[in-house]
Design an enzyme around this catalytic site. Sequence first.
Site, PDB file in Angstrom:
ATOM      1  N   GLY A  42       1.008  -1.105  -0.063  1.00  0.00           N
ATOM      2  CA  GLY A  42       0.528   0.096  -0.320  1.00  0.00           C
ATOM      3  C   GLY A  42       0.867   0.975  -0.292  1.00  0.00           C
ATOM      4  N   MET A  44       1.553   3.085   3.151  1.00  0.00           N
ATOM      5  CA  MET A  44       2.106   3.419   3.856  1.00  0.00           C
ATOM      6  C   MET A  44       3.252   2.282   3.666  1.00  0.00           C
ATOM      7  SD  MET A  44      -0.411   4.934   6.394  1.00  0.00           S
ATOM      8  CE  MET A  44       1.384   5.174   7.922  1.00  0.00           C
ATOM      9  N   ALA A  45       2.661   0.753   3.781  1.00  0.00           N
ATOM     10  CA  ALA A  45       3.297  -0.202   4.203  1.00  0.00           C
ATOM     11  C   ALA A  45       2.752  -1.389   3.274  1.00  0.00           C
ATOM     12  CB  ALA A  45       3.135  -0.120   5.432  1.00  0.00           C
ATOM     13  N   ASP A 156     -11.922   4.992   6.894  1.00  0.00           N
ATOM     14  CA  ASP A 156     -11.282   4.778   5.191  1.00  0.00           C
ATOM     15  C   ASP A 156     -12.301   3.231   5.424  1.00  0.00           C
ATOM     16  OD1 ASP A 156     -10.152   4.571   2.959  1.00  0.00           O
ATOM     17  OD2 ASP A 156      -8.202   3.418   3.529  1.00  0.00           O
TER      18      ASP A 156
END
Length: 644
Positions: A42, A44-45, A156
């Site tokens: 994703g 961020m990670a 989200d």
Amino acid sequence: MSARRVDPLPPYPPSVDTSVSDALSGRLLSGRYRVGERLARGGMATVYVAEDTRLERTVALKVMHPDLADDTDFVARFVSEARASAKLSHPDVVGVYDQGEDAGWVWLAMEYVRGRTLRTVLAEHGRLDPTLALETLEHVLSALASAHDAGIVHRDVKPENVLVARDGRVKVADFGLARAVSGGSSTATRGVLLGTVAYLSPEQALGQPATRRSDVYSTGVMLFELLTGSPPHQGATDYLVVRKHIEVDVPAPSLVVAGVPPVVDEIVAAATAREPADRYADAGEFLGAVSRARAAPAGAAAPYDGPAAQPGRHSVVATSPGWPDALTTTVIDVAASAGGSPDPPAARRPRRRRRWLGSLLALALVAGAGGAAYWYGWARWDVAPSLLKLTAGQARTKAQTAGLDVAVDDRRRWSETMPAGQVLATDPEPGARVLDGSTVTLVLSRGPQRFAVPSVVGRTQPAAVAALRTAALVAGEVTGRYDERVPRGEVLSQGTDPGSRVKRGTAVSLVLSRGPRPIPVPDLTGRDVRAATKALRDVGLRAAGSDDWSDTVPKGDVAGQSPRSGTLARGDTVRLVVSRGPRTVRLPDVEGGSARAAERRLGALGVRVRVVTFLPGGPGQVLRQSPGAGTEVAVGSTVTLYAF
């Protein structure tokens, strides 16, 4: 595309290609988690399947991208996911087990759900029939209700964050944007849109804080997509989608797909009302409406009246045997049924239709003047420039060139990588969407944080460790050394000079006194006392003692000592027992006296007596003694008496 019911036990494949090689695969993070194949990546990670070697179980390991690990804001947001999710213990929430950092890799250990995402299910089946859609939504809302009860907003909600396990269980994941409602800070920064655009609530699109009702909106949009196969608002750009969330009501799913019951239309309408006050208050209220709709008998109340419903009026569901095909909704005037006057027909139209018509009329009236003002506002959206690593003055100049104002946060932050006075972080972040003329807040670096090393020499080890901890430091390697003056256990020296300024957590090595060096005690028995005394003096010990008779050790030699072995410290004393030789007595004069009396007298002195008689039957008088009177003889020696 026709709706299909999903088999709850299909042989689900992974949702992504797990054959992709990765630098972390095979590594052991934090001495515990053996990283396996990559599951997903994703913004961020990256998520991996991993083995918890301590508890021998499979987990999902979410590892922050290395380029973000140096950003304290991203790390704080990442860690907040662990803290937010760890508060929740619910069967429909993906559990978070652990969080940590290893050599710059910041990670979360989470429950590993073998299955696929709801997005994959939609991609394969197009859409779900209303029964299965509501059943799936119940699990999602149950998880969100647990979060809302704990004061957490997900922010989200979307099919990508809903996992469907192989056994049919539904779990909500990724609280990466979650934040406690009671935290006192806004969940959306002005000009920054957090969340996914297709499911963004109108208030979030306008830069307002996200609330429980925002999650309700996103979940309502997701329900629309489950029923129809696509989100309600679509456009060529994110900007156009955001505009629709603000301006356009979500249509009834039955207008897109035939066969959606009116009660489901009502649920979608109540959940996706553009005004937050017109929606369900939270996921719990939303869940109650869905549960009632699934189990509603004929004539049961509709799932939601809405806070704006007029007094004396509510919706009633009328069902017929053909559910879900023949379910209808009517509006009954409660006041009329109680004997009051019925409202005019126009007043009995569904409230949502009235709002839609009113909005359309308002738009038509203000199309000329309002349109220009609207475009003036939205046309000013831009991307925030990067002001990092600039001085405050340089950042202000660059921001003003971009049409933005600048404010400086009074609270500077320490940084190991950013020199003092340079911009460490901005709010909004670089690349975020901002309005012309809005304000960018600068957070300036204070430079590296350093702590003065205290002097701990002369302190005991516990006191030294406490002093280092107070100074934000730790004790490093501890060694020992013999010392004749410093008591055992006190600090002799430290590895870092007192007054030096070092990083937080720096380890300071310590050298502790082991006390005086131990001296083995020599065996001095049988040695001349003068030689024995010198031998003790040569090794740092002292001699003291006394003398005593000894039948075996010559006079002047050491007959015994205390201690006889072991070790002593320098300056300690060894006590010596010096032999005086055998014990002696001075013989008395027993000549001329009775032999019997002389024998008794000498025997009392500890000597043996031998009597030699010259004249048997005589008077028994001592003629002579040997040795003679006055002689010193050893105790136990023999004296001979001659008698007649």
